[in-house]
Design an enzyme around this catalytic site. Structure first.
Site, PDB file in Angstrom:
ATOM      1  N   THR A 182       0.860  -1.185   0.000  1.00 36.67           N
ATOM      2  CA  THR A 182       0.000   0.000   0.000  1.00 36.67           C
ATOM      3  C   THR A 182       0.893   1.231   0.000  1.00 36.67           C
ATOM      4  OG1 THR A 182       0.021   0.033   2.403  1.00 36.67           O
ATOM      5  CG2 THR A 182      -1.797  -1.138   1.353  1.00 36.67           C
ATOM      6  N   GLU A 329      -5.667  -2.901  -1.942  1.00 38.60           N
ATOM      7  CA  GLU A 329      -6.161  -4.022  -1.127  1.00 38.60           C
ATOM      8  C   GLU A 329      -7.153  -4.891  -1.871  1.00 38.60           C
ATOM      9  OE1 GLU A 329      -5.578  -1.025  -0.013  1.00 38.60           O
ATOM     10  OE2 GLU A 329      -4.963  -1.011   2.085  1.00 38.60           O
ATOM     11  N   LYS A 438     -13.443  18.806   9.388  1.00 38.41           N
ATOM     12  CA  LYS A 438     -14.548  18.993  10.334  1.00 38.41           C
ATOM     13  C   LYS A 438     -14.508  20.408  10.877  1.00 38.41           C
ATOM     14  CE  LYS A 438     -17.019  15.253  12.263  1.00 38.41           C
ATOM     15  NZ  LYS A 438     -17.131  14.169  13.198  1.00 38.41           N
ATOM     16  N   TRP A 443     -19.208  18.448   8.967  1.00 39.16           N
ATOM     17  CA  TRP A 443     -18.337  17.781   8.064  1.00 39.16           C
ATOM     18  C   TRP A 443     -18.411  18.417   6.660  1.00 39.16           C
ATOM     19  CZ3 TRP A 443     -18.792  14.941   3.780  1.00 39.16           C
ATOM     20  CH2 TRP A 443     -17.734  14.065   3.540  1.00 39.16           C
TER      21      TRP A 443
HETATM   22  P1  AMP Z   1      -4.417   2.821  -3.707  1.00 35.15           P
HETATM   23  O1  AMP Z   1      -4.495   1.671  -2.823  1.00 35.15           O
HETATM   24  O2  AMP Z   1      -3.125   3.521  -3.664  1.00 35.15           O
HETATM   25  O3  AMP Z   1      -4.852   2.490  -5.079  1.00 35.15           O
HETATM   26  O4  AMP Z   1      -5.460   3.888  -3.143  1.00 35.15           O
HETATM   27  C1  AMP Z   1      -6.791   3.567  -2.933  1.00 35.15           C
HETATM   28  C2  AMP Z   1      -7.539   4.808  -2.570  1.00 35.15           C
HETATM   29  O5  AMP Z   1      -7.551   5.710  -3.673  1.00 35.15           O
HETATM   30  C3  AMP Z   1      -8.991   4.571  -2.273  1.00 35.15           C
HETATM   31  O6  AMP Z   1      -9.197   4.095  -0.978  1.00 35.15           O
HETATM   32  C4  AMP Z   1      -9.559   5.959  -2.497  1.00 35.15           C
HETATM   33  O7  AMP Z   1      -9.330   6.796  -1.397  1.00 35.15           O
HETATM   34  C5  AMP Z   1      -8.745   6.463  -3.655  1.00 35.15           C
HETATM   35  N1  AMP Z   1      -9.470   6.254  -4.920  1.00 35.15           N
HETATM   36  C6  AMP Z   1      -9.334   5.263  -5.803  1.00 35.15           C
HETATM   37  N2  AMP Z   1     -10.169   5.437  -6.850  1.00 35.15           N
HETATM   38  C7  AMP Z   1     -10.870   6.569  -6.599  1.00 35.15           C
HETATM   39  C8  AMP Z   1     -11.905   7.274  -7.281  1.00 35.15           C
HETATM   40  N3  AMP Z   1     -12.366   6.890  -8.456  1.00 35.15           N
HETATM   41  N4  AMP Z   1     -12.385   8.391  -6.702  1.00 35.15           N
HETATM   42  C9  AMP Z   1     -11.917   8.836  -5.509  1.00 35.15           C
HETATM   43  N5  AMP Z   1     -10.941   8.213  -4.833  1.00 35.15           N
HETATM   44  C10 AMP Z   1     -10.429   7.093  -5.356  1.00 35.15           C
END
Ligand code: AMP
Length: 545
Positions: A182, A329, A438, A443
């Protein structure tokens, strides 16, 4: 149990490899190389090279379950590793080349990588950490020109010595295929180990018509890096279906990508919004310069795709954007914002609202959202809570048992995204839980404000984040990047936002920046913005609405 009488056939990447050789041997794989030249090969040739690679890795002492890392851009040789390493029973660990060497050292050590396949252009980065990773026994350098250091091996020379046949074993579908860490902004990165089963099921789901819709007739351009969440499964989807693949190599600027899209008649491309904002700006400047008539759709995700961008591509250039949400994940695709029959009679504005949501879950992914106290919230489009997911390609625990607090007692994964879900199941991300603003206990959605700001004609990018405030605890601040040759006054930005949001949502300050700081996967790095500007409202005499 009255058992079914069907075979227990394992879902493994080895099947993708055999299938692509048997049916799509002539299928093309095109890569832009570091020197900008175009490299062309076929799936047939790639199969033979993947077999050679598997033989070479066995000769280097790699056994089932051993981790083989890559530090590579998107190109055909990276695909060879994608196919050979899991299919031989070992585990491919894609290292993120945008990370700091200290993080890479931590990750490679944690994953116990034994071999690293590294692009020649990335050797300076590798050399900063690899000596401190005790498990790494060999570095193999990918790249045609120049000699390699005596302490390293040359990928091409290594493959040249090996036979073109490898007996890919029958594997348990639950065994590990790939590892990705991650890219969290807090704490150490955590390892997610994708199984063969999760990878194959995800690949099939991605190909579905109502997901990303990939078939043999497609030409797929994964702009999203292969080191980030399996490039959204696009390489495997192309291999499964026999679609032509086009890789951008290290050249991710808008001009290089547009050239590739036009030159190779790309029908489907996927990447993060930043890349597409750049492409849209260039298309707006020179709408006739590139022929994108082959393009059927562009998948955009990783962070929120602004509605103004989705609309801009459709209205001004006839290009369809598919907005998707996913996570490291989860292999990674979770939801896709596709219109359904019920939207047939909707207005353009209503359709845009649906298409710019994060969408509804793809088959076999289930979603719910919960309050701070863990209560399951109604799907009313209003109640905001943390999104939780489960499914066959959702992580059930991190490598080494870390992050146990991210899993609920009843078997759901807590995403850290704060969302609403409407009655039809469409999910909307309002914030990452750690980026939530917040103000006086109320929010404020930074994503909604950003989307509205990015719809202003002068604004290229906007990131809204929390500034500390003596009275209200937190107030929104907006970092703005102007489009080329454009600016606006603060009053104009305020007028643009007025009427769309409650008055207390209005940012207290607009800060013009050259570039919004980003994470290693291209998301806005709000911790950095908070670090730089988060205290500005704490000065005496500051008031806010
Ligand atoms: P990663 O594991 O680095 O791919 O990040 C995942 C996170 O990216 C998610 O939990 C979201 O917070 C953000 N994310 C992924 N796709 C989107 C989307 N289409 N719109 C908004 N946030 C997104």
């Amino acid at each position: 149990m009255f058992e079914g009488t069907m075979m227990d056939f394992p879902l493994t990447t080895g099947h993708l490899l055999e299938r692509v050789r048997t049916f799509f041997g002539a299928g093309e794989v095109v890569s832009r190389q570091a020197d900008r030249s175009i490299h062309r090969t076929t799936y047939g040739a790639l199969y033979l090279r993947a077999s050679r690679l598997a033989n070479a890795l066995v000769r280097l002492g790699i056994r089932p379950g051993d981790r083989v890392a890559t530090l590579s851009w998107n190109h055909a040789r990276h695909l060879e590793a994608y196919l050979a390493v899991p299919s031989m029973g070992s585990v491919l660990h894609t290292l993120n080349l945008r990370l700091h060497p200290t993080e890479l050292r931590y990750i490679a050590t944690h994953a116990e990588d034994k071999v690293v396949l590294c692009d020649r252009s990335l050797l300076p980065l590798l050399e900063k950490f690899v000596k401190d990773v005790p498990t790494v026994k060999h570095v193999v350098v990918i790249g045609d020109d120049g000699e390699v250091d005596a302490s390293m091996l040359d990928y091409e020379k290594l493959l040249a010595k090996e036979p073109e046949h490898f007996d890919f074993p029958t594997l348990d579908e639950k065994s590990a295929a790939l590892i990705c860490y991650t890219s969290g902004t807090t704490g150490n990165p955590k390892g997610v180990v994708y199984s063969h089963r999760s990878t194959v099921l995800h690949t099939m789901a991605v190909c579905m018509n109502d997901v990303l819709g990939i078939g043999e007739a497609d030409t797929v351009l994964p702009v999203v890096p292969m080191f980030h969440a399996n490039a959204w499964g696009l390489p495997y989807s192309a291999v499964l279906t026999g679609a032509k693949l086009v890789f951008p190599g290290p050249h991710l600027d808008a001009i290089s990508l547009l050239e590739l899209m036009a030159g190779e008649n790309v029908t489907m491309a996927g990447g993060v919004p930043t890349i597409w904002l750049g492409i849209l700006a260039l298309l707006d400047e020179s709408p006739k310069k590139w022929d994108l008539s082959a393009m059927r759709r562009m998948a955009i995700g990783g962070s929120a795709a602004p509605p103004s961008m989705i609309e801009g591509f459709a209205k001004r250039h006839g290009l369809e954007v598919i907005h998707a949400w996913g996570m490291t994940e989860m292999n990674p695709v979770g939801t896709v914002a596709r219109l359904r029959r019920e939207h047939a009679g909707a207005s353009d504005a209503e359709k845009l609202a649906v298409r710019s949501s994060q969408g509804y879950p793809v088959p076999f992914v289930e979603q719910r959202h919960t309050s701070d106290t863990g209560a399951i919230l109604p799907w009313d489009g209003k109640s905001m809570g943390e999104l939780e997911v489960r499914g066959p390609w959702v992580v059930k625990g991190y490598l080494g048992g870390e992050g146990k607090d991210r899993f609920t007692a009843d078997g759901w994964f807590k995403t850290g995204d704060v969302v609403t879900i409407d009655a039809a199941g469409y999910m909307r991300i309002c914030d990452r839980s750690k980026d939530v603003i917040k103000s006086g206990g109320e929010w404020i959605s930074s994503v909604d404000l950003e989307n509205a700001l990015m719809a202003h004609p002068a604004v290229l990018e906007a990131a809204v984040f929390a500034g500390r405030h003596p009275k209200w605890d937190e107030r929104p601040l907006a970092a703005i990047v102007w489009k080329k040759n454009a600016t606006a006054t603060e009053a104009e930005l305020r007028t643009h936002l007025e009427g769309r949001f409650p008055k207390f949502w209005m940012p207290d300050a607009f800060i013009v920046v050259e570039q919004v700081p980003r994470t290693s996967t291209g998301k806005f790095l709000k911790t950095k913005l908070r670090e730089l500007y988060g205290e500005m409202l704490m000065k005496p005499g500051v008031t806010s609405p």
